[in-house]
Design a protein around this motif. Structure first.
Motif, mmCIF file in Angstrom:
data_model
loop_
_atom_site.group_PDB
_atom_site.id
_atom_site.type_symbol
_atom_site.label_atom_id
_atom_site.label_comp_id
_atom_site.label_asym_id
_atom_site.label_seq_id
_atom_site.Cartn_x
_atom_site.Cartn_y
_atom_site.Cartn_z
ATOM 1 N N MET A 233 127.323 -19.175 -28.196
ATOM 2 C CA MET A 233 127.305 -17.771 -28.536
ATOM 3 C C MET A 233 128.720 -17.214 -28.423
ATOM 4 O O MET A 233 129.402 -17.393 -27.429
ATOM 5 C CB MET A 233 126.366 -17.035 -27.577
ATOM 6 C CG MET A 233 126.200 -15.586 -27.931
ATOM 7 S SD MET A 233 124.847 -14.846 -26.992
ATOM 8 C CE MET A 233 125.788 -13.840 -25.891
ATOM 9 N N THR A 234 129.182 -16.524 -29.452
ATOM 10 C CA THR A 234 130.504 -15.938 -29.431
ATOM 11 C C THR A 234 130.411 -14.451 -29.089
ATOM 12 O O THR A 234 129.445 -13.784 -29.418
ATOM 13 C CB THR A 234 131.209 -16.091 -30.787
ATOM 14 O OG1 THR A 234 130.426 -15.459 -31.788
ATOM 15 C CG2 THR A 234 131.417 -17.554 -31.134
ATOM 16 N N THR A 235 131.426 -13.976 -28.425
ATOM 17 C CA THR A 235 131.481 -12.565 -28.062
ATOM 18 C C THR A 235 132.168 -11.794 -29.189
ATOM 19 O O THR A 235 133.175 -12.236 -29.724
ATOM 20 C CB THR A 235 132.290 -12.390 -26.758
ATOM 21 O OG1 THR A 235 131.685 -13.192 -25.746
ATOM 22 C CG2 THR A 235 132.306 -10.951 -26.315
ATOM 23 N N ALA A 236 131.606 -10.655 -29.539
ATOM 24 C CA ALA A 236 132.202 -9.819 -30.580
ATOM 25 C C ALA A 236 133.549 -9.280 -30.119
ATOM 26 O O ALA A 236 133.721 -8.935 -28.956
ATOM 27 C CB ALA A 236 131.268 -8.670 -30.926
ATOM 28 N N LEU A 237 134.481 -9.227 -31.054
ATOM 29 C CA LEU A 237 135.796 -8.675 -30.738
ATOM 30 C C LEU A 237 135.718 -7.169 -30.576
ATOM 31 O O LEU A 237 134.979 -6.497 -31.286
ATOM 32 C CB LEU A 237 136.784 -8.984 -31.862
ATOM 33 C CG LEU A 237 137.176 -10.433 -32.057
ATOM 34 C CD1 LEU A 237 138.082 -10.556 -33.267
ATOM 35 C CD2 LEU A 237 137.866 -10.965 -30.823
ATOM 36 N N ILE A 238 136.485 -6.663 -29.641
ATOM 37 C CA ILE A 238 136.637 -5.224 -29.469
ATOM 38 C C ILE A 238 137.882 -4.842 -30.253
ATOM 39 O O ILE A 238 138.963 -5.371 -30.009
ATOM 40 C CB ILE A 238 136.786 -4.853 -27.981
ATOM 41 C CG1 ILE A 238 135.541 -5.288 -27.217
ATOM 42 C CG2 ILE A 238 137.038 -3.357 -27.829
ATOM 43 C CD1 ILE A 238 135.689 -5.212 -25.719
ATOM 44 N N LEU A 239 137.727 -3.955 -31.217
ATOM 45 C CA LEU A 239 138.843 -3.625 -32.098
ATOM 46 C C LEU A 239 139.508 -2.295 -31.784
ATOM 47 O O LEU A 239 140.557 -1.991 -32.333
ATOM 48 C CB LEU A 239 138.374 -3.633 -33.559
ATOM 49 C CG LEU A 239 137.823 -4.979 -34.037
ATOM 50 C CD1 LEU A 239 137.377 -4.863 -35.483
ATOM 51 C CD2 LEU A 239 138.851 -6.077 -33.879
ATOM 52 N N PRO B 201 143.096 -8.674 -30.493
ATOM 53 C CA PRO B 201 142.066 -9.631 -30.910
ATOM 54 C C PRO B 201 142.430 -11.100 -30.729
ATOM 55 O O PRO B 201 141.589 -11.873 -30.229
ATOM 56 C CB PRO B 201 141.821 -9.265 -32.381
ATOM 57 C CG PRO B 201 142.055 -7.792 -32.409
ATOM 58 C CD PRO B 201 143.248 -7.602 -31.494
ATOM 59 N N PRO B 202 143.645 -11.567 -31.084
ATOM 60 C CA PRO B 202 143.935 -12.987 -30.846
ATOM 61 C C PRO B 202 143.842 -13.372 -29.368
ATOM 62 O O PRO B 202 143.319 -14.431 -29.030
ATOM 63 C CB PRO B 202 145.360 -13.161 -31.386
ATOM 64 C CG PRO B 202 145.488 -12.098 -32.424
ATOM 65 C CD PRO B 202 144.713 -10.935 -31.869
ATOM 66 N N ILE B 203 144.319 -12.520 -28.482
ATOM 67 C CA ILE B 203 144.249 -12.810 -27.048
ATOM 68 C C ILE B 203 142.789 -12.794 -26.588
ATOM 69 O O ILE B 203 142.382 -13.630 -25.783
ATOM 70 C CB ILE B 203 145.113 -11.818 -26.233
ATOM 71 C CG1 ILE B 203 146.599 -11.957 -26.618
ATOM 72 C CG2 ILE B 203 144.915 -12.001 -24.745
ATOM 73 C CD1 ILE B 203 147.195 -13.323 -26.371
ATOM 74 N N GLN B 204 141.989 -11.880 -27.122
ATOM 75 C CA GLN B 204 140.552 -11.849 -26.797
ATOM 76 C C GLN B 204 139.888 -13.165 -27.185
ATOM 77 O O GLN B 204 138.980 -13.630 -26.510
ATOM 78 C CB GLN B 204 139.844 -10.711 -27.532
ATOM 79 C CG GLN B 204 140.174 -9.324 -27.038
ATOM 80 C CD GLN B 204 139.431 -8.279 -27.831
ATOM 81 O OE1 GLN B 204 138.211 -8.349 -27.999
ATOM 82 N NE2 GLN B 204 140.159 -7.278 -28.319
ATOM 83 N N GLN B 205 140.372 -13.771 -28.274
ATOM 84 C CA GLN B 205 139.809 -15.028 -28.758
ATOM 85 C C GLN B 205 140.395 -16.243 -28.049
ATOM 86 O O GLN B 205 139.949 -17.362 -28.261
ATOM 87 C CB GLN B 205 140.051 -15.171 -30.265
ATOM 88 C CG GLN B 205 139.301 -14.150 -31.082
ATOM 89 C CD GLN B 205 139.696 -14.210 -32.550
ATOM 90 O OE1 GLN B 205 140.871 -14.301 -32.884
ATOM 91 N NE2 GLN B 205 138.690 -14.171 -33.410
#
Length: 72
Positions: free
Chosen positions: A1-7, A61-65
């Motif tokens: 399960m992937t976590t949705a990005l916070i934008l 977003p890249p760091i969140q990923q």
């Protein structure tokens, strides 16, 4: 399960404390930011890839990923 990005991230100006919610780009870094209150010109702190990682309530977003952001 992937976590949705916070934008959305709230940037807090270190100069005057003004806060502004901003939409983060998903495909690039935002290296510069001008405070809408005092017009301070913000750059990332040493070791951070962008202004969101330095002054935002949410990392970019890249760091969140967990991936490299702009070569850092």
């Amino acid at each position: 399960m992937t976590t949705a990005l916070i934008l959305n991230s709230t940037i807090t100006c270190p100069n005057c404390g003004f806060q502004q919610q901003e939409l983060m780009p998903v495909d690039s870094c935002q290296y510069f930011y001008t405070c809408r209150n005092c017009e301070a010109y913000l750059k990332p702190l040493h070791g951070d890839c962008c202004v969101f990682c330095s002054y935002g309530s949410v990392k970019c977003p890249p760091i969140q990923q967990g991936i490299s952001c702009c070569g850092h």
